[in-house]
Design a protein around this motif. Structure first.
Motif, PDB file in Angstrom:
ATOM      1  N   TYR A 490       0.857  -1.212  -0.079  1.00  0.00           N
ATOM      2  CA  TYR A 490       0.020   0.075   0.008  1.00  0.00           C
ATOM      3  C   TYR A 490       0.853   1.322  -0.043  1.00  0.00           C
ATOM      4  CZ  TYR A 490      -3.829  -3.209   1.185  1.00  0.00           C
ATOM      5  OH  TYR A 490      -4.835  -3.854   1.251  1.00  0.00           O
ATOM      6  N   PHE A 491       0.183   2.445  -0.764  1.00  0.00           N
ATOM      7  CA  PHE A 491       0.787   3.768  -0.387  1.00  0.00           C
ATOM      8  C   PHE A 491      -0.307   4.545   0.534  1.00  0.00           C
ATOM      9  CE2 PHE A 491       1.577   3.183  -5.196  1.00  0.00           C
ATOM     10  CZ  PHE A 491       3.226   2.947  -4.953  1.00  0.00           C
ATOM     11  N   HIS A 492       0.331   5.871   0.907  1.00  0.00           N
ATOM     12  CA  HIS A 492      -0.528   6.713   1.348  1.00  0.00           C
ATOM     13  C   HIS A 492      -0.321   8.109   1.087  1.00  0.00           C
ATOM     14  CE1 HIS A 492       2.848   6.820   4.203  1.00  0.00           C
ATOM     15  NE2 HIS A 492       2.483   7.951   4.348  1.00  0.00           N
ATOM     16  N   LEU A 493      -1.369   8.871   1.136  1.00  0.00           N
ATOM     17  CA  LEU A 493      -0.930  10.267   0.698  1.00  0.00           C
ATOM     18  C   LEU A 493      -0.342  11.085   1.785  1.00  0.00           C
ATOM     19  CD1 LEU A 493      -4.131  11.236  -1.698  1.00  0.00           C
ATOM     20  CD2 LEU A 493      -1.680  10.479  -2.266  1.00  0.00           C
ATOM     21  N   PRO A 494       0.834  11.920   1.815  1.00  0.00           N
ATOM     22  CA  PRO A 494       1.379  12.605   2.746  1.00  0.00           C
ATOM     23  C   PRO A 494       0.656  13.839   2.937  1.00  0.00           C
ATOM     24  CG  PRO A 494       2.542  12.938   0.787  1.00  0.00           C
ATOM     25  CD  PRO A 494       1.384  12.052   0.281  1.00  0.00           C
ATOM     26  N   TYR A 495      -0.784  13.716   3.886  1.00  0.00           N
ATOM     27  CA  TYR A 495      -1.290  14.992   4.019  1.00  0.00           C
ATOM     28  C   TYR A 495      -0.863  15.507   5.275  1.00  0.00           C
ATOM     29  CZ  TYR A 495      -5.336  13.714   0.951  1.00  0.00           C
ATOM     30  OH  TYR A 495      -6.095  13.570  -0.281  1.00  0.00           O
ATOM     31  N   PHE A 496      -0.348  14.927   6.240  1.00  0.00           N
ATOM     32  CA  PHE A 496       0.039  15.513   7.368  1.00  0.00           C
ATOM     33  C   PHE A 496      -0.961  16.459   8.129  1.00  0.00           C
ATOM     34  CE2 PHE A 496       4.248  14.000   5.315  1.00  0.00           C
ATOM     35  CZ  PHE A 496       4.189  12.768   6.013  1.00  0.00           C
ATOM     36  N   GLU A 497      -0.192  17.678   8.140  1.00  0.00           N
ATOM     37  CA  GLU A 497      -1.387  18.437   8.854  1.00  0.00           C
ATOM     38  C   GLU A 497      -2.276  19.197   8.191  1.00  0.00           C
ATOM     39  OE1 GLU A 497       2.796  19.864   8.942  1.00  0.00           O
ATOM     40  OE2 GLU A 497       1.739  18.676  10.049  1.00  0.00           O
TER      41      GLU A 497
END
Length: 1751
Positions: A490-497
């Motif tokens: 899996y990947f994820h999107l780096p939204y963070f804050e």
């Protein structure tokens, strides 16, 4: 853990499976566990239709056949000649493999066609229609023996056209099929009471018009791709809309269409489609499609189904179907136009739509017709009419809606999608899709630019605070972002804050009230469902006080419902309220009030003992609420979220708009409105079926809010706190514009501890039938895996996973109450290639904030079971616990320490810490190794030296090696044991694994198969507690007492015995009234029945009597299974009838009044309507069979269906486990442990006797819809194929055969009984087979080797067939059970232990002499063996079992049933007697002689040409078996003027008759080309018809009567008394049976239907019926007609019959002078005039010449 009483009883909230579904705070909402869309997936269906007969068909002398049609498939019955009540009994099967939606919309159509042959298509008599869905929703998915009412589709005024009696059943793969009870003929003669309609539909259905008004559509997807548009522009010169829409409606098998609107995206039709169909219709749904008309083929743009049940109500205050005017939304494939649309079938309504397609404004109304009024047109053709336009605001005021969404997290993005930038798009209806962007919408001004005049309107009406965002642009997509790797999958999107946001403005009619009401009900239902799940869980985990929790749930329910009554009645003044809105509101109010009251009442009745049944009742409330919440009139369309990678649409989710709709009232608010929701995106369309659809495409945490624009002020208040808004910087005045992203300032740091203890019953992912499982745990953007455990389906990982530094955004307190969810996925590790997905589950962690102490009650968390899902199927359970610990200012120092068990060192892996892992104690597990059976080959090699390994919690034991599996598959050492540490809590016990390996040469081992025993609870040995020892008391308990005075009139009593009560059970003395003297029925002479003549009785008498008992027992307990059912058969016998041919009245009485049943008592056996194993716990009382599995699990929805193929054999044995402690009984044989008194497993020779009685409802195997079945039996190496005795063209063959085989257990222990279809050429096909495990039966304590009869007899039909007499069996049982007894006492007493039984002691031999015997006594004890303390169990009675036949290729669908039983006799005992003779009764030969004496009042059909009188040339025709076979005619009585005819003519009908079944048996070839004769069974019905003979044209049919020889009206004494009533109201006329009366004479009426379909009297016949047996007929022969021998005298017919032959002149005179006088005069004068004229013309020229020449 389970017993601790530390929770408040009424408010228990459980985690476990419901852990996810239980919600504390309201910031987050629940995820949906099941991933796969199930709606569009094809399933196997089988529809079986038996056409039994037809009655009262309208028409004269017809040759009817029935056509059965399902969808496109048609099948026909044979044609029956010249009858209005044909008997067919033909069985048809249709197989389908389609999605449920398609299946249930198919129409089953039964039509009766008259005289169809090769050349002509025949005329339609009438049809009956019903959709398959209606049948499937019946109890048992079937209608049994019901009458379908035929109506004429072309003439709705015509009324009923006849009835067809049929059985219809729809079976999906995996459905359990219930045997329908075979009802008695006479019960079903009540046609009106048994119509083929669902419960609750009135028998008298009326015709109705269904008006569907179609106004207009909007939002159609843009069909023009730019290339096409340019090409068209070049040709046409203008850019037109590229769609030509029309609406097509399908209902009840008919189609209607509107006109086509050319080139138009916003078509306006204003037309109505009118259907004419019966009401209520038997078709549930109306299918409405917008289609695009095209020269080549029309494609669907969108489909909507109207479920009529949801828009009508059949209650007392009900309403006819009505809808609208309202918009319906259609969903389907994506709005992007492609030439080849891969999701096209979504537009056809299959599967869940993945995007909005269009919305359509419709209105449905229904009007019941009055067929008698003159202006009603008769036809049922679909009509199309124009209608006036509808006003703009008829559907409600248009309001501006505002949708806001914020993406808080996007993780678990499938690696296959690639690492191109990803963005998300949110759409609502046709707003938000960039394709539709620039188009102007009528309803809501422009979207992206400034509004037109309509927007102005909205602004004026809106609140003042919103005036400043006139040029607000919608932002429908998030900015693209490149994904980051999480792990291998899996990947994820780096939204963070920084969390992106979307918002869309849209304009819809304001119909929120509908959604609010639905939400209120849904919220009540959700709460109820959650509560019921809790109750289930409490019961399952055996916690205390489930009843308190249930009371709380019901309290909430009644409170919620009363709340609804207050809320729903508010704003009534909304515009656009339709009739349906008002009616539904009334209905909901009424129903909710009822539910509130019932729940209140039920709450007071909940007791500990009744919890389970009350939970079932509460489930009904849940169904009702869910039904009420489903709003049929749509308003705001659903919201779609799409994940787009690099411009390609990858995966979607659909969110119902009502779930996110805002309201000021909490109850009305959607359950996900203003909450963070975890959504798993799915693959669209059918690519999402099966394993492909099980991987998560992406998991998003999203916050959604939908409401009116003017309510917008608090659309952000549900978000986790601590953020700042970032807006589009565009000038001043945008203060209130929504943000395009949020930046979180606050974040908390946590440590997550995942305690993975074990899992069980996982999916088998490898070909060995095992898996190498590991778990992968996802939380936020992190993931970790457990270790891989090789070769197991029940891994115990015992591992702690630590997630360090987990960053979560939002306020600490919110996170404590409502943490994000954890996703756990299980995989199977493969050496090469990617790991296989095995299932997934969700959990919520228990959260500890930094300042909280780590201690009870919340910490340490308890291990709980979580259900693992694979697609929609369950795939095991996982035992784990999760805790989320906040890291405070001091860092990790404050966290509680991790103390694992000291003795375990597993390197870097951390074991589960002490407070959480279960407390263990020492158990001993004893294993009984009996043997292995039916092992299949492994890798093509046979298994030769198998061994069994047993393992539990890391310890185990191995069986001895079987040296030669083929010679003896049993183990030499029977019992071994091992000790193991197991949790104290039984629910946490790990599974026990059984694995069979084959030892090959060179020390190689091959795994043959394995089995995991998931629950050891049934094998736990619990020492008998003290109170059970009260059996040992010395007082005698009398169990069975004898009736003291045999003179007393007998009544059979049904007795219920409670174990341990000192009930006295009466068993009657079976006196046969000394040598079977004839008993008279006390019912009036009419019902006089021959007493039972012993010599006449055979096994079949007993069988049929028992069948009748079964039928009545089933009837008596329809629905609720009574406890008495499987008690003594003796006592149940009162339901049975000894003779079938009772008259109707008698039968009715018998049913009503049990006191009336004093009938001759026939011994009976027990007919089990299912397998014998079902009633006796599979005969696993001490020897259990464990199926061994190998190979990959199936990927179907129904995983049990495919597991059959994975079975590679069976292990037979048992376990016993107990805690190791001091107080174990010492007196046991140490080798055998707890397994005392079990037989040895040396080979034993057995005589197996298989009795096959009959098969029913076989699946047709030949093209003609029949089969030629024969039996094949296989047991070990013995195989018997009874091929030469096949039964031609029968689907219900009667075999009546027994087969003897000598076999040796354990080598041959599985008996396979198959039924094959005989074929002249080619191989025979298997129809179905059933398998019996004989070994378990042989060793079972229930003693099914030879069933125990009801009474003991040494001769006659009820002869004792076991080689051991009852006394010997009893002695053996007492010895084996170490019982005291049996002690036979004087006066017919016997004592076993402390139970006393009494019974008669006299036995009568075949010469009628009486002698003393104890057999009756012993038999009485055996029949009540379950009463005996300690060792008692029910012994198998003499029986017949009904087993389903299955076909290996058609898993799970029954192919028929077989009735049979098996006897087994060990060869080392006495030899049994000869087999019972159960060969089918030969039909008895009879001869029926019918003398037609006279007729009277026959209608006069002819006008005499000569005399002008009305007269008829009468003759009578009659037949018994069928018109082709044996019709006979009298001579003709010419020229009857009064309708009187004299015949004195004898018909003779020899026939073969089966008394028990009341059927005539005929054998005949079915056609010229048939190979052999087919046997038919038809009812005994004599048909008599009266005809008018014509010399040159076809004879005219005048009237008929059909007499059922078993029950027909007694003839009238004189012609005057003979009326039509004798036929028309049969119920009130006394009936007789020719088989009892033998001879009967009288007058009977002939009837026929007139033009108005009314019966009318067309004549009377005086006839004499005389029935003789074959022998009597030979002794006193008679000739047919008036011939020798025993000739009848010539009839005395008046001479007038021959007059007109003798005096032709008189006839001529009559013609000229009387009848045609004026005509004659006119003709003569005309001839004269003509002659004069001709003469004149002839003479004229000559005369003129003469004149001119002056001659």
């Amino acid at each position: 853990m389970f017993m601790g009483g530390r929770f408040e009883a009424d408010a228990v909230s459980l985690a476990s499976v419901t852990a996810v579904t239980t919600n504390v705070s309201n910031k987050r909402s629940k995820p949906d566990i099941k991933m796969e869309p199930s709606s569009g997936r094809p399933v196997d269906y089988q529809v079986s239709v038996t056409v039994i007969e037809a009655r009262q068909l309208v028409g004269l002398n017809m040759d009817p056949m029935v056509c059965v049609e399902i969808g496109e498939d048609k099948k026909y019955t044979s044609m029956k000649e010249s009858t209005n009540c044909p008997y067919y009994n033909e069985y048809f099967v249709f197989d389908f493999h389609v999605p449920p939606d398609v299946m249930f919309d198919k129409i089953l159509k039964l039509s009766v066609i008259h005289s169809k042959n090769l050349l002509r298509s025949g005329t339609l008599v009438g049809t009956f229609k019903m959709d398959v869905g209606t049948i499937y929703s019946q109890p048992e998915h079937q209608f049994n023996h019901k009458w379908a009412l035929l109506s004429d589709p072309d003439d709705i005024t015509a009324g009923c056209k006849g009835y067809v009696k049929c059985d219809v059943a729809v079976v999906a793969k995996g459905d359990a099929v219930k045997t329908p009870r075979k009802a008695n003929e006479s019960d079903e003669d009540d046609v009106e009471g048994n119509l083929l309609i669902p419960e609750g539909v009135p028998a008298e259905r009326q015709w109705a018009r269904y008006y569907l008004k179609v106004y207009r559509a909007e939002g159609l997807p843009r069909m023009n791709t730019s290339i096409m548009a340019n090409v068209k522009k070049a040709f046409i010169g203008e850019n037109k809309d590229l769609v030509d829409p029309y609406v097509q409606v399908q209902f009840a098998g008919q189609k209607g269409k509107t006109s086509v609107q050319k080139s138009c995206y916003e078509p306006i039709w204003n037309e109505q489609i009118v259907f004419t169909e019966m009401f209520p219709p038997l078709c549930k749904r109306m299918k409405i499609q917008i289609r695009d008309s095209d020269k080549v083929n029309d494609v669907a743009i969108g489909t909507h189904f109207l479920d009529l049940k949801k828009i009508s109500n059949d209650g007392d205050k009900g309403f006819l179907p009505t809808l609208g005017p309202a918009w319906v939304n259609m969903y389907g494939s994506t709005r992007t136009y492609t030439l080849m649309d891969e999701y096209q079938e979504l537009n056809e309504g299959l599967g869940e739509g993945v995007s909005f397609r269009a919305r359509l404004l419709i209105n449905l109304g229904v009007e019941i017709l009055d067929p008698s009024s003159p202006d009603t047109s008769c036809s049922t053709e679909v009509q199309l009419e124009g209608i006036p336009n509808i006003s703009e605001n008829a559907t409600g005021k248009i309001e501006e809606f505002f949708l806001f969404g914020s993406f808080l997290e996007a993780t678990m993005i499938d690696r296959k999608i690639g690492d191109k930038p990803i963005n998300f798009e949110v759409t609502i209806g046709y707003y938000g899709d960039e394709l539709d962007g620039p188009i102007q919408h009528k309803s809501g001004g422009k979207k992206k630019a400034d509004g037109e005049e309509e927007t102005e309107l909205i602004h004026d009406s809106s609140d003042e605070e919103m005036d400043d965002d006139g040029d607000l642009t919608s932002v429908a997509t998030t900015p693209p972002m490149k994904p980051v790797v999480t792990d291998r999958n899996y990947f994820h999107l780096p939204y963070f804050e920084r969390k992106p946001c979307v918002y869309i403005k849209s304009w819809w009619q304001d119909q929120r009230r509908r959604l609010y009401n639905a939400n209120i009900i849904d919220n009540i239902a959700d709460k109820l469902e959650e509560g019921l799940n809790d109750v289930h869980e409490i019961i399952k985990t055996e916690k205390a006080y489930p009843e308190r929790r249930l009371r709380g749930v019901l309290e909430d329910l009644s409170h919620g419902c009363s709340q609804f009554l207050v809320l729903a009645n508010t704003d009534q003044n909304l515009s656009g309220k339709t009739k349906l809105d008002r009616e539904r509101l009334k209905l909901c109010m009424c129903e909710m009030e009822a539910v509130a009251q019932q729940a209140k009442a039920m709450r007071s009745q909940v007791k500990k003992s009744t919890v389970r049944e009350k939970v079932k009742l509460a489930q009904n409330f849940l169904h009702k609420l869910r039904f009420l919440a489903d709003e049929p009139q749509h308003s705001v369309p659903d919201v779609f979220i799409w994940m787009i990678s690099n411009g390609k649409r990858m995966a979607y989710a659909r969110v119902a708009s009502k779930d996110i709709l805002y309201s000021g009232m909490d109850e009305e608010r959607g359950k996900d409105c203003g909450k963070v929701k975890t959504i798993f995106l799915r693959i669209p369309g059918k690519r999402g079926f099966g394993p492909a659809g099980w991987t998560v495409q992406s998991k998003i945490e999203i916050y959604l809010w939908l409401g009116l624009n003017r309510q917008r002020k608090d659309f952000l208040c549900g978000l986790p706190n601590g953020f700042e808004e970032n807006k589009l910087s565009r000038g001043p005045g945008l203060a209130s514009a929504p943000p395009i992203s949020l930046t979180y300032m606050m974040k908390q740091i946590f440590q997550l501890r995942v305690h993975m203890y074990q899992a069980r019953s996982l999916f088998a992912a490898d070909s060995t039938g095992l898996s190498d499982p590991f778990a992968r745990v996802f939380f936020s953007t992190q993931s970790q895996v457990t270790e891989v455990l090789p070769e197991t389906l029940c891994p115990t990982w015992d591992q702690l996973l630590l997630f360090e530094n987990v960053e979560l955004f939002g306020e600490a307190t919110e996170l404590r109450d409502d943490p994000p969810i954890i996703v756990i996925e299980l995989y199977d590790q493969d050496t090469v290639g990617k790991a296989d997905f095995m299932g997934r589950t969700f959990a919520k962690p228990v959260v500890k904030m930094a300042e909280e102490p780590y201690g009870a009650p919340r910490f340490p968390p308890q291990l709980e079971y979580y259900q693992i899902y694979r697609g929609n199927g369950m795939a095991g359970e996982m035992l784990a616990a999760f805790e989320l610990l906040q890291i405070g200012p001091n860092g990790k120092a404050d966290l509680p320490p991790i103390d694992g068990p000291a003795d375990v060192d597993r390197g870097p892996l951390l074991p589960v810490p002490l407070g959480i892992r279960p407390v263990l104690s020492k158990y001993r597990i004893e294993v009984l190794f009996w043997g292995l059976r039916d092992l299949k080959r492994v890798n093509l090699a046979q298994v030769d030296r198998p061994r069994v390994d047993i393992e539990c919690a890391g310890k185990g034991v191995q069986s001895t090696l079987i040296p030669n599996y083929r010679k003896n598959p049993n183990f030499s050492t029977l019992v071994k044991c091992f000790e193991v540490d197991l949790p104290e809590n039984e629910l946490l016990h790990p599974p026990l694994n059984i694995r069979v390996v084959d030892c090959r040469a060179f020390g190689r081992y091959t795994l043959v198969g394995s089995h995991a025993v998931t629950s050891l609870r049934k094998f736990i040995y619990r020492p008998s507690d003290k109170q059970a020892n009260n059996w040992a008391t010395t007082e005698e308990i009398v169990v069975v007492n004898m009736e003291p005075e045999p003179t007393f009139k007998k009544m059979d009593t049904v007795v219920r015995l409670d174990c341990g009560s000192d009930a006295v059970v009466k068993v009657e003395e079976d006196d046969k009234d000394a040598k079977g003297k004839k008993k008279k029925r006390k019912k009036g002479d009419e019902m006089e029945d021959e007493g039972l003549d012993e010599s006449m009785l055979d096994w079949w008498s007993k069988y049929f009597a028992s069948l009748e008992t079964l039928t009545e027992a089933l009837k008596g307990q329809e629905g609720t299974l009574s406890d008495t059912e499987d008690k003594e058969d003796v006592d149940l016998a009162d339901g049975g009838g000894s003779k079938r041919g009772k008259g109707k009245k008698d039968r009715k009485k018998a049913a009503m009044d049990p006191q009336e049943k004093k009938k001759a008592k026939l011994e009976e056996l027990k007919v089990y309507p299912k397998e014998l194993e079902g009633d006796f716990d599979n005969f696993e009382d001490w020897l259990h069979s464990f199926n061994l599995f190998r190979g990959k699990g199936g990927d179907d929805d129904d995983q049990n269906g495919t597991d059959e193929d994975r079975i590679v054999g069976k292990f037979k044995g048992s376990m016993c486990m107990y805690k190791v402690s001091e107080d174990l009984p010492r007196d046991l044989d140490s080798n055998m442990g707890m397994f005392q008194n079990i037989p040895h497993n040396d080979p034993v020779n057995v005589l197996v006797r298989v009795y096959i009685i009959r098969a029913t409802d076989l699946h047709p195997a030949d093209i003609n819809g029949k089969a030629d079945p024969y039996i094949a039996i296989k047991l070990g190496n013995t195989e018997v194929k009874d091929k030469e005795n096949y039964i031609s063209k029968q689907l219900n063959p009667l075999f009546g055969k027994s087969f003897d085989m000598e076999v040796t257990f354990p080598m041959d222990s599985t008996l396979t009984v198959s039924i094959y279809d005989w074929d002249l050429v080619g191989t025979d096909d298997l129809i179905g087979e059933t398998k019996l495990d004989l070994e378990n039966r042989f060793y079972s304590k229930h003693r099914p080797t030879c069933g125990i009869t009801c009474s003991y007899a040494t001769h006659g039909y009820n002869i004792w067939r076991d080689p051991m007499k009852p006394t010997q069996i009893l002695a053996k049982l007492c010895k084996d059970g170490k019982l005291d007894g049996p002690h036979y006492g004087p006066g017919g007493r016997v004592k076993v232990e402390n139970r006393v039984f009494m019974a008669p002691t006299e036995l009568e031999d075949e010469n009628g002499l009486k002698k003393q015997t104890n057999e009756h006594l012993a038999l009485t004890v055996l029949k009540h063996w379950e009463e005996i303390p300690r060792v008692g169990c029910k012994l198998v009675p003499e029986h017949v079992e009904t087993r389903p036949l299955l076909h290996p290729d058609k898993a799970g669908i029954e192919q028929g049933r077989i009735e049979m039983w098996v006897d087994m006799f060990p060869k080392d005992m006495m030899a049994p007697g000869p087999a019972l003779d159960i060969s089918p009764r030969k039909p008895k030969k009879f001869e029926l002689r019918v003398i037609i004496w006279n007729t009277d009042e026959v209608v006069l059909e002819d006008d005499d040409i000569f005399t002008g009188e009305k007269s008829s040339d009468i003759f009578v025709r009659g037949w018994l078996k069928g018109q082709q076979e044996d019709k006979q005619d009298t001579d003709v009585h010419y020229h009857s003027i009064t309708g009187e005819g004299n015949f004195n003519w004898r018909f003779i009908y020899p026939f073969d008759y089966l008394m028990a079944e009341e059927k005539i048996v005929i054998s005949k070839k079915e056609s010229m080309f048939a190979w052999d004769e087919t046997e038919y069974k038809i009812p005994a019905r004599l048909n008599l018809q009266v005809w008018d003979a014509d010399h040159f044209s076809a004879d005219d049919f005048l009237g008929a009567i059909e007499l059922d020889l078993n029950r027909f009206p007694r003839g009238a004494k004189t012609a005057k008394q003979c009326t039509m009533e004798m036929v028309s109201n049969e119920a009130d006329v006394p009936t007789v049976s020719i088989f009892k009366q033998k001879r009967i004479k009288g007058w009977w009426p002939f009837v026929a239907r007139n033009e108005d379909d009314e019966f009318e009297l067309t004549g009377k016949v005086e006839a004499e019926l005389h029935l003789l047996t074959g022998e009597e007929a030979e002794k006193s022969p008679a000739g047919d007609g008036r011939n020798e021998p025993d000739p009848l005298e010539k009839p005395n017919r008046p001479d007038i019959a021959l007059l007109w032959f003798l005096i032709p002149l008189k006839a001529a005179k009559h013609l000229v002078c009387d009848q045609y006088r004026w005509l004659t005069i006119k003709i003569v004068s005309a001839l004269l005039v003509l002659a004069i004229l001709a003469l004149f013309l002839y003479n004229m020229p000559g005369y003129m010449v003469k004149k001119m020449l002056g001659a």
